[in-house]
Write an enzyme that holds these catalytic residues in place. Sequence first.
Site, mmCIF file in Angstrom:
data_model
loop_
_atom_site.group_PDB
_atom_site.id
_atom_site.type_symbol
_atom_site.label_atom_id
_atom_site.label_comp_id
_atom_site.label_asym_id
_atom_site.label_seq_id
_atom_site.Cartn_x
_atom_site.Cartn_y
_atom_site.Cartn_z
ATOM 1 N N ARG A 141 56.240 53.539 38.777
ATOM 2 C CA ARG A 141 55.230 53.027 37.850
ATOM 3 C C ARG A 141 54.156 54.069 37.539
ATOM 4 N NH1 ARG A 141 54.274 46.660 39.634
ATOM 5 N NH2 ARG A 141 56.491 46.099 39.711
ATOM 6 N N ASP A 163 48.967 46.816 46.351
ATOM 7 C CA ASP A 163 49.545 46.446 45.062
ATOM 8 C C ASP A 163 49.411 47.639 44.114
ATOM 9 O OD1 ASP A 163 50.793 44.960 43.137
ATOM 10 O OD2 ASP A 163 49.144 43.581 42.776
ATOM 11 N N ASP A 167 46.118 48.895 37.068
ATOM 12 C CA ASP A 167 47.018 48.054 36.281
ATOM 13 C C ASP A 167 46.326 47.585 35.007
ATOM 14 O OD1 ASP A 167 48.954 48.397 38.157
ATOM 15 O OD2 ASP A 167 49.153 46.287 38.720
#
Length: 447
Positions: free
Chosen positions: A321, A267, A271
Site C-alpha cells: 500500500r 493499521d 489513509d
Amino acid sequence: MAAPAHRRSLRSRRTLVVTAAVVAAGVGAGVVVMNANAGTVDLYHQTLAAKDGWASSGTGTTGGTKADAAHTFTVSTRAQLVKALGSATDTAPRIIKVKGAIDANTDDAGKKLTCADYAAGTGYSLAAYLKAYDPATYGRSKLPSGTQEKARAAAQSKQAKNIIFKVPANTTIMGVPGTGAGLTGAMLQVQNVDNVIVRNMNFAATEDCFPQWDPTDGSTGNWNSNYDSVTLRGATHVWADHNTFTDAPHLDSANPKYYGREYQIHDGSLDITKGSDLVTVSYNQFTNHDKTMLIGSSDTDSVGKLRVSIHHNVWKGIIQRAPLARIGQIHIYNNVYDVTPLNGYATQYSINSRAKAQVVAENNYWKLPSGAKAAKLLSGDGTGSVKGSGNLVNGTTTDLVAAYNAASSKDLKTTVNWTPTLTAGLETSAKNLPVSLAMTTGACLLK
C-alpha cells in the site's frame, strides 16, 4: 550541518530556509523562509504553492495562515493539544505549533496510560478473549459476538477517546523545528473538514491495544486493528508535508501469533478514504510499516473524488500500500521506493491500482536488492490503470506495467482518463532522487 531547504516550499523556486534568532518572540517564532520575490514568510504561515498537486486545486490549501493571536498555540502535552484543537466544528483558522514529542497514551495530568488502564473496568482480558473465540470451538463462519467481544469494544472505545485527535477546518499543525516534534501512539483524524496542513511531524507507534479477531477475513482469518497515524475521511484540501511515519519502537516482528495469525496492532500510516479529495502528500518518509497508505476505503467509495498527488516521498521498509488506490485520479511522481527488506518488513508490492483507479506513475526510482523482480512492484485487480513513464529500477528505465502484466493473470490497464496539470516541481528525471530525497524528506528538516 543545516538541513537542505524544501526547494519547492514557496511559489518562487529561489528560496532559502533560515532560522532567525528572535529569542524574545518565544518558541519557534524565528522560523522563517526568505523568498527572493515575496520577502519573509514564516513556516507556520506558509501555504501550499500554486499547482503543487491536487491540494492546490480550486481554493488551494492555506491551513491556519489567517489565525489570530488567540488561535495560535504552542503545545507540548496531550492536554494542551486537545485544548488547542478545540471543537472539530469550529472553523476559525488556527495554528498549532507542536514542541517535542507528545505521548497520546497519557491522561490530562500527563500520567502514562497502558493497555491495562484502558481495559480496567470493562471485563476484557486477552486470555478470556482467546478462549471465547478459538476457531476450534467457536468456528470460522461469523464475527465474534457476546460478552468478551463487547468488553473488547468497550476497552477499545476508552483508548480511542484518549488517542484520537480531531482536527478542525482551516488548521495548520506543525512541529517546532529542532524539538523532535511529533505524536506517539496517536491518530490524527481529519474528517469532513476542509483546508488542513500537517508538517514537520514524527508519527510513531500508533498501536491498537485491542485488535479484533475476524475469522472470515481471508481463508485463515486475521487480527485487525483500528487506528491510522493520520486518517483523512471525507476531508478536502489537505497538505501532508515533511512528516515521518514509522511503527517504531514496536515493530511487527515483535507481534505474537494467535490462532496461527499475526496479532497486528498497527493499521495505516496515512489513509485517505470516505470521499476525501484534493490531497497533496510531499517530502515525507514512510518506513517500517505494513499497510501504509489506503486511498479509498472500498470499491464503492466515492466516484469523482479521491484525487491525490504523491510526490518526493521516500518509502523504505514498506510491505504494501504505497499506495493502494481505488477509484480516484492519483498522480505518483518523483518518489523513491527502497524495497530492500528492513527490520522484518519485506515488500509484497509498492503500488496497487484497483476498482478502476486512474494512476499516473512517472519518474519514480525503485531500489531493488539482488534477486528481487520488477514484476512484483505493482499490483491490481484487473480493473485499475497505471500509466507509467520515466520510472527507474536500479538506475535503468523500466516499464513496470509491462513487467507486471507479463507475470500476472489480471492485467493493469495502461491508459487513464485524465492528464496531470498540477505538477509544480516535477523533475523530468528520477536519476538523482535517491541522493536528493535522502537529504530533503521527513520530519526535522524544515528550519
